[in-house]
Design a protein around this motif. Structure first.
Motif, PDB file in Angstrom:
ATOM      1  N   ALA A  26     -12.027  19.299 131.515  1.00  0.00           N
ATOM      2  CA  ALA A  26     -11.276  19.641 130.308  1.00  0.00           C
ATOM      3  C   ALA A  26     -10.112  20.577 130.642  1.00  0.00           C
ATOM      4  CB  ALA A  26     -12.202  20.298 129.282  1.00  0.00           C
ATOM      5  N   LYS A  27     -10.349  21.562 131.502  1.00  0.00           N
ATOM      6  CA  LYS A  27      -9.279  22.483 131.891  1.00  0.00           C
ATOM      7  C   LYS A  27      -8.156  21.750 132.614  1.00  0.00           C
ATOM      8  CE  LYS A  27     -10.319  26.465 133.658  1.00  0.00           C
ATOM      9  NZ  LYS A  27     -10.910  27.582 134.407  1.00  0.00           N
ATOM     10  N   LEU A  30      -6.065  19.860 130.057  1.00  0.00           N
ATOM     11  CA  LEU A  30      -5.195  20.791 129.338  1.00  0.00           C
ATOM     12  C   LEU A  30      -4.028  21.237 130.217  1.00  0.00           C
ATOM     13  CD1 LEU A  30      -7.871  22.992 127.546  1.00  0.00           C
ATOM     14  CD2 LEU A  30      -6.143  21.575 126.416  1.00  0.00           C
ATOM     15  N   GLU A  31      -4.334  21.540 131.476  1.00  0.00           N
ATOM     16  CA  GLU A  31      -3.304  21.999 132.409  1.00  0.00           C
ATOM     17  C   GLU A  31      -2.264  20.919 132.683  1.00  0.00           C
ATOM     18  OE1 GLU A  31      -3.517  23.049 137.026  1.00  0.00           O
ATOM     19  OE2 GLU A  31      -4.748  24.389 135.803  1.00  0.00           O
ATOM     20  N   ASN A  32      -2.708  19.659 132.766  1.00  0.00           N
ATOM     21  CA  ASN A  32      -1.796  18.547 133.031  1.00  0.00           C
ATOM     22  C   ASN A  32      -0.985  18.135 131.808  1.00  0.00           C
ATOM     23  OD1 ASN A  32      -2.723  18.441 135.644  1.00  0.00           O
ATOM     24  ND2 ASN A  32      -4.186  16.818 135.251  1.00  0.00           N
ATOM     25  N   GLY A  33      -1.299  18.714 130.661  1.00  0.00           N
ATOM     26  CA  GLY A  33      -0.547  18.413 129.452  1.00  0.00           C
ATOM     27  C   GLY A  33      -0.995  17.142 128.743  1.00  0.00           C
ATOM     28  N   LYS A  34      -2.105  16.551 129.184  1.00  0.00           N
ATOM     29  CA  LYS A  34      -2.585  15.328 128.531  1.00  0.00           C
ATOM     30  C   LYS A  34      -3.162  15.634 127.154  1.00  0.00           C
ATOM     31  CE  LYS A  34      -3.154  12.771 132.693  1.00  0.00           C
ATOM     32  NZ  LYS A  34      -3.883  11.913 133.532  1.00  0.00           N
ATOM     33  N   PHE A  35      -3.621  16.860 126.968  1.00  0.00           N
ATOM     34  CA  PHE A  35      -4.118  17.318 125.682  1.00  0.00           C
ATOM     35  C   PHE A  35      -3.559  18.702 125.422  1.00  0.00           C
ATOM     36  CE2 PHE A  35      -7.140  14.147 126.962  1.00  0.00           C
ATOM     37  CZ  PHE A  35      -7.482  13.503 125.785  1.00  0.00           C
ATOM     38  N   VAL A  42     -12.260  18.672 124.344  1.00  0.00           N
ATOM     39  CA  VAL A  42     -13.726  18.711 124.447  1.00  0.00           C
ATOM     40  C   VAL A  42     -14.355  17.425 123.911  1.00  0.00           C
ATOM     41  CG1 VAL A  42     -13.931  21.222 124.514  1.00  0.00           C
ATOM     42  CG2 VAL A  42     -14.049  20.063 122.311  1.00  0.00           C
ATOM     43  N   LYS A  43     -13.723  16.820 122.900  1.00  0.00           N
ATOM     44  CA  LYS A  43     -14.184  15.508 122.423  1.00  0.00           C
ATOM     45  C   LYS A  43     -14.022  14.457 123.511  1.00  0.00           C
ATOM     46  CE  LYS A  43     -13.618  15.510 117.528  1.00  0.00           C
ATOM     47  NZ  LYS A  43     -12.814  15.189 116.390  1.00  0.00           N
ATOM     48  N   GLU A  44     -12.869  14.497 124.183  1.00  0.00           N
ATOM     49  CA  GLU A  44     -12.566  13.527 125.240  1.00  0.00           C
ATOM     50  C   GLU A  44     -13.601  13.570 126.363  1.00  0.00           C
ATOM     51  OE1 GLU A  44     -10.629  10.630 127.534  1.00  0.00           O
ATOM     52  OE2 GLU A  44     -10.324  11.135 125.427  1.00  0.00           O
ATOM     53  N   ASP A  46     -16.646  14.909 126.085  1.00  0.00           N
ATOM     54  CA  ASP A  46     -17.984  14.988 125.500  1.00  0.00           C
ATOM     55  C   ASP A  46     -18.676  16.314 125.827  1.00  0.00           C
ATOM     56  OD1 ASP A  46     -20.158  14.066 123.990  1.00  0.00           O
ATOM     57  OD2 ASP A  46     -21.138  13.194 125.753  1.00  0.00           O
ATOM     58  N   LEU A  47     -18.021  17.398 125.414  1.00  0.00           N
ATOM     59  CA  LEU A  47     -18.507  18.746 125.668  1.00  0.00           C
ATOM     60  C   LEU A  47     -18.401  19.556 124.382  1.00  0.00           C
ATOM     61  CD1 LEU A  47     -19.272  20.883 127.927  1.00  0.00           C
ATOM     62  CD2 LEU A  47     -16.830  21.357 128.078  1.00  0.00           C
ATOM     63  N   SER A  48     -19.357  20.423 124.145  1.00  0.00           N
ATOM     64  CA  SER A  48     -19.273  21.270 122.953  1.00  0.00           C
ATOM     65  C   SER A  48     -18.227  22.368 123.175  1.00  0.00           C
ATOM     66  CB  SER A  48     -20.631  21.902 122.639  1.00  0.00           C
ATOM     67  OG  SER A  48     -20.952  22.887 123.603  1.00  0.00           O
ATOM     68  N   ARG A  49     -17.624  22.804 122.068  1.00  0.00           N
ATOM     69  CA  ARG A  49     -16.632  23.880 122.169  1.00  0.00           C
ATOM     70  C   ARG A  49     -17.280  25.155 122.712  1.00  0.00           C
ATOM     71  NH1 ARG A  49     -12.134  24.922 118.739  1.00  0.00           N
ATOM     72  NH2 ARG A  49     -13.303  26.723 118.020  1.00  0.00           N
ATOM     73  N   SER A  50     -18.512  25.430 122.296  1.00  0.00           N
ATOM     74  CA  SER A  50     -19.172  26.655 122.752  1.00  0.00           C
ATOM     75  C   SER A  50     -19.414  26.629 124.269  1.00  0.00           C
ATOM     76  CB  SER A  50     -20.493  26.881 122.005  1.00  0.00           C
ATOM     77  OG  SER A  50     -21.395  25.828 122.261  1.00  0.00           O
ATOM     78  N   ALA A  51     -19.782  25.475 124.808  1.00  0.00           N
ATOM     79  CA  ALA A  51     -19.969  25.362 126.257  1.00  0.00           C
ATOM     80  C   ALA A  51     -18.632  25.545 126.977  1.00  0.00           C
ATOM     81  CB  ALA A  51     -20.586  24.019 126.621  1.00  0.00           C
ATOM     82  N   PHE A  52     -17.567  24.952 126.434  1.00  0.00           N
ATOM     83  CA  PHE A  52     -16.241  25.112 127.029  1.00  0.00           C
ATOM     84  C   PHE A  52     -15.871  26.585 127.091  1.00  0.00           C
ATOM     85  CE2 PHE A  52     -11.643  25.610 126.633  1.00  0.00           C
ATOM     86  CZ  PHE A  52     -11.216  24.902 127.749  1.00  0.00           C
TER      87      PHE A  52
END
Length: 149
Positions: A26-27, A30-35, A42-44, A46-52
């Motif tokens: 996920a990081k 985000l860093e690559n600008g894809k999201f 986190v949806k992409e 499949d991770l919970s926001r709290s875990a992230f």
């Protein structure tokens, strides 16, 4: 409450939990600008926001930890004609710049080379460079012994 430490450990990828691996992915997205938004990434993966949020500030790919501009390597090299030349050529091919070279006198057919290398212009990660160095026939052992700006 636990006391926070800034001690780091190097852990093999297969030892990490699924949530940690997804946080790294996920990081990177985000860093690559894809999201742009954490909800989306986190949806992409499949991770919970709290875990992230739990892991985001504590887990990093190895290459980001050694991304400083200067690294120091210790290399055990067999005493063969052209071995040092091949090593230096390989380093140059990656775009790295050798700043200092120290070599011990070969004993029992081996010499220890200590190299300080500027990595700012490298075309690949430091881990890729280390792997390529290890593949050279005359190289017995490679260690990253320091990094800094």
């Amino acid at each position: 409450m636990k006391k926070r430490t800034d001690q780091f450990y190097l852990v093999r990828e297969d030892m990490l939990s699924e949530a940690m691996l997804k946080t790294i992915k996920a990081k990177m997205l985000l860093e690559n600008g894809k999201f742009n938004k954490i909800n989306e990434v986190v949806k992409e993966v499949d991770l919970s926001r709290s875990a992230f949020y739990k892991y985001k500030d504590g887990i990093f790919p190895f290459h980001t930890m050694v991304k400083e501009k200067i690294i120091t390597l210790s290399i055990h090299l067999e005493d063969r004609s052209g071995a040092l030349s091949k090593l230096l050529s390989l380093i140059a091919q990656t775009g790295a710049n050798v700043l200092t070279i120290n070599q011990t006198i070969p004993l029992q057919g081996r010499a220890t080379i200590t190299l300080s290398i500027e990595t700012a212009a490298m075309t690949a990660d430091v881990t890729v460079l280390l792997g390529k160095i290890e593949e050279l026939d005359a190289v017995v052992k490679v260690e990253l012994i320091g990094s800094g700006a």
